[in-house]
Motif scaffolding. Sequence first.
Motif, mmCIF file in Angstrom:
data_model
loop_
_atom_site.group_PDB
_atom_site.id
_atom_site.type_symbol
_atom_site.label_atom_id
_atom_site.label_comp_id
_atom_site.label_asym_id
_atom_site.label_seq_id
_atom_site.Cartn_x
_atom_site.Cartn_y
_atom_site.Cartn_z
ATOM 1 N N VAL A 68 0.835 -1.197 0.000
ATOM 2 C CA VAL A 68 0.000 0.000 0.000
ATOM 3 C C VAL A 68 0.870 1.246 0.000
ATOM 4 C CG1 VAL A 68 -1.640 1.333 1.376
ATOM 5 C CG2 VAL A 68 -2.002 -1.112 1.056
ATOM 6 N N ALA A 69 2.008 1.190 0.712
ATOM 7 C CA ALA A 69 2.898 2.350 0.760
ATOM 8 C C ALA A 69 3.396 2.709 -0.631
ATOM 9 C CB ALA A 69 4.075 2.068 1.697
ATOM 10 N N GLU A 70 3.706 1.709 -1.458
ATOM 11 C CA GLU A 70 4.114 2.004 -2.831
ATOM 12 C C GLU A 70 2.988 2.708 -3.586
ATOM 13 O OE1 GLU A 70 5.889 -0.430 -6.636
ATOM 14 O OE2 GLU A 70 3.865 -0.888 -5.945
ATOM 15 N N LEU A 74 2.942 6.241 -5.578
ATOM 16 C CA LEU A 74 2.587 6.378 -6.993
ATOM 17 C C LEU A 74 1.491 7.424 -7.185
ATOM 18 C CD1 LEU A 74 2.597 2.649 -8.174
ATOM 19 C CD2 LEU A 74 4.460 4.320 -8.272
ATOM 20 N N LEU A 75 0.530 7.456 -6.270
ATOM 21 C CA LEU A 75 -0.526 8.465 -6.363
ATOM 22 C C LEU A 75 0.040 9.872 -6.185
ATOM 23 C CD1 LEU A 75 -3.305 6.644 -4.309
ATOM 24 C CD2 LEU A 75 -3.277 7.014 -6.783
ATOM 25 N N ALA A 76 0.946 10.029 -5.240
ATOM 26 C CA ALA A 76 1.569 11.339 -5.033
ATOM 27 C C ALA A 76 2.372 11.757 -6.263
ATOM 28 C CB ALA A 76 2.460 11.305 -3.794
ATOM 29 N N LEU A 77 3.039 10.786 -6.895
ATOM 30 C CA LEU A 77 3.771 11.085 -8.126
ATOM 31 C C LEU A 77 2.811 11.520 -9.232
ATOM 32 C CD1 LEU A 77 6.287 11.105 -9.898
ATOM 33 C CD2 LEU A 77 6.029 8.632 -10.193
ATOM 34 N N ALA A 78 1.676 10.841 -9.328
ATOM 35 C CA ALA A 78 0.684 11.205 -10.343
ATOM 36 C C ALA A 78 0.163 12.620 -10.136
ATOM 37 C CB ALA A 78 -0.469 10.205 -10.319
ATOM 38 N N GLU A 79 0.040 13.030 -8.884
ATOM 39 C CA GLU A 79 -0.418 14.387 -8.597
ATOM 40 C C GLU A 79 0.611 15.418 -9.040
ATOM 41 O OE1 GLU A 79 -2.859 16.304 -4.996
ATOM 42 O OE2 GLU A 79 -0.845 15.664 -4.424
ATOM 43 N N ARG A 80 1.902 15.063 -8.955
ATOM 44 C CA ARG A 80 2.967 16.005 -9.313
ATOM 45 C C ARG A 80 3.266 16.026 -10.806
ATOM 46 N NH1 ARG A 80 5.589 13.117 -5.212
ATOM 47 N NH2 ARG A 80 7.067 12.272 -6.728
ATOM 48 N N ASP A 81 3.134 14.885 -11.463
ATOM 49 C CA ASP A 81 3.603 14.764 -12.843
ATOM 50 C C ASP A 81 2.406 14.689 -13.792
ATOM 51 O OD1 ASP A 81 4.677 13.843 -15.345
ATOM 52 O OD2 ASP A 81 6.467 13.189 -14.264
ATOM 53 N N VAL A 84 1.314 11.434 -15.969
ATOM 54 C CA VAL A 84 0.612 10.285 -15.395
ATOM 55 C C VAL A 84 -0.873 10.613 -15.295
ATOM 56 C CG1 VAL A 84 0.404 8.725 -13.442
ATOM 57 C CG2 VAL A 84 2.659 9.618 -14.096
ATOM 58 N N GLY A 85 -1.679 9.898 -16.065
ATOM 59 C CA GLY A 85 -3.111 10.148 -16.051
ATOM 60 C C GLY A 85 -3.879 9.244 -15.124
ATOM 61 N N ALA A 86 -3.299 8.088 -14.761
ATOM 62 C CA ALA A 86 -3.997 7.124 -13.911
ATOM 63 C C ALA A 86 -2.974 6.243 -13.218
ATOM 64 C CB ALA A 86 -4.962 6.269 -14.735
ATOM 65 N N VAL A 87 -3.405 5.680 -12.097
ATOM 66 C CA VAL A 87 -2.575 4.760 -11.325
ATOM 67 C C VAL A 87 -3.333 3.459 -11.123
ATOM 68 C CG1 VAL A 87 -1.542 4.320 -9.046
ATOM 69 C CG2 VAL A 87 -1.277 6.566 -10.145
ATOM 70 N N VAL A 88 -2.627 2.359 -11.316
ATOM 71 C CA VAL A 88 -3.125 1.034 -10.944
ATOM 72 C C VAL A 88 -2.397 0.644 -9.668
ATOM 73 C CG1 VAL A 88 -3.318 -1.392 -11.615
ATOM 74 C CG2 VAL A 88 -3.543 0.404 -13.344
ATOM 75 N N GLY A 89 -3.126 0.571 -8.574
ATOM 76 C CA GLY A 89 -2.507 0.357 -7.273
ATOM 77 C C GLY A 89 -2.749 -1.032 -6.720
ATOM 78 N N TRP A 90 -2.366 -1.201 -5.465
ATOM 79 C CA TRP A 90 -2.511 -2.485 -4.778
ATOM 80 C C TRP A 90 -3.116 -2.265 -3.404
ATOM 81 C CZ3 TRP A 90 -0.995 -4.643 -0.157
ATOM 82 C CH2 TRP A 90 -1.140 -6.044 -0.040
ATOM 83 N N VAL A 91 -4.044 -3.137 -3.038
ATOM 84 C CA VAL A 91 -4.466 -3.331 -1.652
ATOM 85 C C VAL A 91 -4.595 -4.831 -1.442
ATOM 86 C CG1 VAL A 91 -5.726 -1.147 -1.395
ATOM 87 C CG2 VAL A 91 -6.929 -3.180 -2.216
ATOM 88 N N PRO A 109 -3.322 12.120 -1.189
ATOM 89 C CA PRO A 109 -2.894 13.019 -2.269
ATOM 90 C C PRO A 109 -2.748 12.246 -3.583
ATOM 91 C CG PRO A 109 -1.655 13.483 -0.276
ATOM 92 C CD PRO A 109 -2.456 12.238 0.006
ATOM 93 N N GLY A 110 -3.398 12.737 -4.624
ATOM 94 C CA GLY A 110 -3.393 12.038 -5.905
ATOM 95 C C GLY A 110 -4.393 10.909 -5.997
ATOM 96 N N GLY A 111 -5.207 10.712 -4.946
ATOM 97 C CA GLY A 111 -6.149 9.604 -4.935
ATOM 98 C C GLY A 111 -7.186 9.671 -6.036
#
Length: 293
Positions: A68-70, A74-81, A84-91, A109-111
């Motif tokens: 989850v920390a990763e 990644l979401l925070a990076l998407a907010e800055r860059d 990046v239009g979307a993130v595929v994450g993990w839970v 942030p970036g959620g």
Amino acid sequence: MSARGTVLVDAHHHVWDLSRRPQPWLDAPEHAPIRRSFGMDDLRTAARRGPAGRRLTRTVLVQCVASVAETVELLALAERDPLVGAVVGWVDLTAPTVRDDLDALLAAPGGDRLRSIRHLVQDERDPGWLQRPDVANGLAAVRDRGLAYDVLVRAPQLPSVLRLAERFPGLPLVLDHAGKPDLRSGAGLRAWGDGIRRLAARPQVTCKVSGLVTEAEWHRWTAEDIRPAWEVLLSAFGPRRLMFGSDWPVCVLAGGWERWAATVEEFLAPLPEADRQAVLADTAGTFYRLPPR
């Protein structure tokens, strides 16, 4: 070519910083060429020349490890860059707290860039992992939050993906790396093709044209080695349900971003421009609800 025709979306890539988080899968000897950190500027350099002059305008950033920390990073990076239009994450889909965990990611942030969840089902020993009650509970939570699910399996696991699609008709699914057909030996390709066609009959399923070069001979593959798989995918899904993905930087092991992008462009050359644009941008834009640049 129109301005719209120059657009390119990479629907599947990764970044990692080994100073922040180890990537244990990189310890395999054959992964030595990519055993370093990769960031967004590295991707921009790799993708500086898109196929047929197309400009990379959006990407989908995909998780690497069960963390989850990763995903928060990644979401925070998407907010800055803005690339990046979307993130595929993990839970942890099996956790009793999965609903709270998803809500926390969406509120981070970036959620607002979280679009899909992925788990490395390819590494699960249980062939029925996707049918487990606790996993089903987690996938229902994903669906109920308007998210999609990226399916990462190997070819023999495709029947379990079909059962998943049948059980969750309201959950958008995208098959990562086309279900990883064995293009190196050719074993099981007929069964893989049958599985692809059955899965494509489910309207909520799309497919990524990605990761195929690392299923072939890394240093000797040609477009003709990949073409039989491409023809199955095009016939089964059609261009409006296929999306280009580089699987960068993993694709560096087998030729790199530009070579794979040029190969996909070669496959698309006989198609009308609207169909080419669907594979290269529009399908991913629709599936991942990518914001305009």
